[in-house]
Structures are given as C-alpha cells and as structure tokens.
Design an enzyme around this catalytic site. Structure first.
Site, PDB file in Angstrom:
ATOM      1  N   GLY A  38       0.528  -7.990   2.507  1.00  0.00           N
ATOM      2  CA  GLY A  38       0.882  -9.755   3.166  1.00  0.00           C
ATOM      3  C   GLY A  38      -0.601 -10.219   3.103  1.00  0.00           C
ATOM      4  O   GLY A  38      -1.854  -9.612   3.199  1.00  0.00           O
ATOM      5  N   GLU A 137       2.802 -17.800   4.936  1.00  0.00           N
ATOM      6  CA  GLU A 137       3.550 -16.897   5.044  1.00  0.00           C
ATOM      7  C   GLU A 137       4.311 -16.621   6.453  1.00  0.00           C
ATOM      8  O   GLU A 137       4.955 -15.546   6.434  1.00  0.00           O
ATOM      9  CB  GLU A 137       3.159 -15.456   4.209  1.00  0.00           C
ATOM     10  N   GLY A 243      -7.166 -12.487  -4.398  1.00  0.00           N
ATOM     11  CA  GLY A 243      -7.333 -14.008  -3.861  1.00  0.00           C
ATOM     12  C   GLY A 243      -7.851 -13.709  -2.412  1.00  0.00           C
ATOM     13  O   GLY A 243      -8.559 -14.348  -1.745  1.00  0.00           O
ATOM     14  N   ASP A 244      -7.150 -12.863  -1.668  1.00  0.00           N
ATOM     15  CA  ASP A 244      -7.201 -12.856  -0.348  1.00  0.00           C
ATOM     16  C   ASP A 244      -8.498 -11.920  -0.149  1.00  0.00           C
ATOM     17  O   ASP A 244      -9.234 -12.160   0.738  1.00  0.00           O
ATOM     18  CB  ASP A 244      -6.109 -11.316   0.226  1.00  0.00           C
ATOM     19  N   SER A 274     -11.841  -5.564  -6.390  1.00  0.00           N
ATOM     20  CA  SER A 274     -10.113  -5.451  -5.953  1.00  0.00           C
ATOM     21  C   SER A 274      -9.385  -5.497  -7.287  1.00  0.00           C
ATOM     22  O   SER A 274      -8.319  -4.690  -7.227  1.00  0.00           O
ATOM     23  CB  SER A 274      -9.963  -6.500  -5.295  1.00  0.00           C
TER      24      SER A 274
END
Ligand code: RIB
Length: 300
Positions: A38, A137, A243-244, A274
């Site tokens: 998420g 989201e 990106g997160d 990442s």
C-alpha cells in the site's frame, strides 16, 4: 512537528512472471510472495526507517493484522489504524517481470471506508505546523485536505495512482506536490520535464514541486530554489515501492533540516536500494543502510 501519513494499507500478492499477462492469455507464474504494501504503508515505513517519528492513520480489514504488526515493528505509531468489520482488507495483485518492472491491480476494500467522521477524529489530534502526507488510495481525500489546511497543517500530496479524483482536488491547498513523470503529464498535458515544472509553477506558485523522472533522476523546484540529482544505477530486481521509499526519505530529510539537494541525494540512494530488493515494504532500507550505500562504491 509531527508527521501524519493518512494512507492505504494493502496486502500485496506478488507474482513473478516472464511478461505481463495479455488480454485473453493465461500464464503461469514462477513464484508467489505475500508482502505488506500500500502506498500509504510503504511511505510510513520509509519515514520511520529514515528516522522520523510518524503516525499512520488508515483502515484495514480483519485479515490485515500483519500490516499493523509490520508498521509497529518499524516503529510507526499505529494508534490511528482501525479495523473495518465485514470489509475485505485492501490488497494488490502485482506482476513482476525479470527486469524488475511491475504492473499493479488494486482492490481498495477497507481503504475506501475512510469517512468524514474518522477523518475529523484523526485530524483533531494534530495541529498547525504538523505535516500530513497523502496518496490517492483512500476515500475522503478532498475532505482530509480541506480540514488539514484549515488547521494549518503542512500538506504533502503524492497523487498516485492518478485518476479522476485528482482532477477534482484543489491542488492550490497542497504545500508539497511529489509526482512522477506520468503524473506530471496527466496534470499538465505536457511532455518535457521543464515544461511540466513551468506549468505547475504557474498554476500553483505557492506549492513546492518534486518531480521524479525514473532513470533521469529527480528535480525539486520552489520559487527561486532549484535542485536536481541523477539516479544511482543498480541492478533492478523489483521496482515496487521505489517511489514510496523516495517520498519517505526525501521529506524526512527535508523537514529534518537538510537542503533540497541533499534530500534528493538521500532519497535517490534509498530508492536505488529498494529497487535492488524484492517486495514493497521489505525492500525499504534503513537510514544506516542508505548512509553506507552513499559512502560505498556498491552502486554501479
Ligand atoms: O507503490 C507500491 C504500492 O502500490 C504497492 O505496495 C501496492 O499495494 C500499491 O498500493
């Protein structure tokens, strides 16, 4: 100053495939993994691993206990994570190819049960000068932004995934807009990064912009401040949550007092690490790992 991330919590079902499944095609996957994900959860984890004190607000289904446990373990304050009864937990079906590219299908579930009552309860615990971080989201995004702004919170929006909800938001209420190239094109109908930045600066002169450009690095632009940083090249295994990771590390550094350039550098390094690991939240490095990476020659 407190960080509040009001965002999604998903169970990610991740399938390793040769290529993304095409219309009418059935393919076999070589591996399946379950990860905590998420965009909201990933960004909270990135803030915490970067060393920031962050609260996560959001909703999970009954089967989402692993998501709260993962946030707790990373040091995120989960007192504002609630269970929605009789609603499935948010989840994502993710295909990952051998080159690390992903394709994601979302089911919002409990993330879409965030209503005005819950928003008002959460925001009553924060005050002027605190930072709120948002993605696209969860439900009630427009209400969250307007209440947060009225209370004097500093608003950070990552309008991802981009859809018609974003078109209906008043983006002039956003203090920091962090977008990728695709979102920049959607917002401005322009192609070149310079044109995208120029159009957004004209439309929202009070908003600081962060534009991530995949292999071309990232740009920060606010009034007369400008900084850019290239990516660190690594062998890509899975780009999910890169990106997160960038978002969490960039803002943790910036609000911690680092310059925009140094924050971009840190965030580019964190997202490179990442990309070199599998999964969403498990791929997010700690601050110490990013420091080691920057001090070493381990990037290509
Ligand atoms: O940004 C990556 C995330 O997007 C995944 O963890 C998935 O849950 C979707 O929200």
């Amino acid at each position: 100053m407190k960080f509040l991330n009001f965002g999604s919590l998903n169970i990610d079902y991740v399938y390793s495939v040769d290529h993304f499944v095409r219309a009418g095609e059935t393919i076999a996957s070589s591996e399946m993994n379950l990860f905590c994900g998420g965009k909201g959860l990933n960004q909270s984890m990135a803030f915490a691993k970067a060393g920031a004190e962050v609260y996560h607000a959001g909703r999970i289904g009954k089967e989402g206990g692993m998501l709260k446990a993962a946030l707790d373990e990373a040091g995120v304050n989960t007192s504002l994570v609630r269970v929605s009864e009789n609603v499935a937990c948010g989840h994502a079906i993710i295909q990952v190819t051998p080159s690390g590219e992903n394709s994601i299908m979302l089911y919002g579930g409990a993330n879409r049960t965030i209503d005005k009552i819950f928003v008002d309860e959460v925001l009553s615990k924060f005050s002027a000068g605190d930072v709120i971080v948002l993605q696209n989201e969860i439900s009630s995004l427009s209400h969250i932004i307007s209440v947060a702004k009225k209370k004097g919170l500093i608003t950070v929006l990552n309008p991802s995934p981009f859809n018609n909800v974003i078109g209906e938001l008043d983006l002039s209420l956003i203090d920091y807009l962090i977008i990728n190239e695709t979102e920049g094109k959607e917002l401005t109908r322009l192609e070149a990064p310079r044109d995208i930045i120029g159009a957004l600066r004209n439309a929202y002169p009070e908003t600081a912009l962060v534009l991530t450009l995949g292999k071309d690095g990232a740009i920060y632009s606010y009034k007369n401040e400008y900084a850019e940083h290239p990516i660190f090249k690594v062998r890509a295994v899975d780009t999910t949550a890169a990106g997160d990771t960038f978002t969490g590390f960039f803002f943790s550094e910036l609000f911690g007092g680092a310059s925009p350039y140094s924050s971009l550098r840190f965030a580019c390094a964190a997202s490179a690490i990442s990309v070199s690991r599998k999964g969403a939240s498990p791929s997010i490095p700690t601050r110490a790992e990013v420091v080691d990476f920057l001090n070493s020659e381990s990037h290509l």
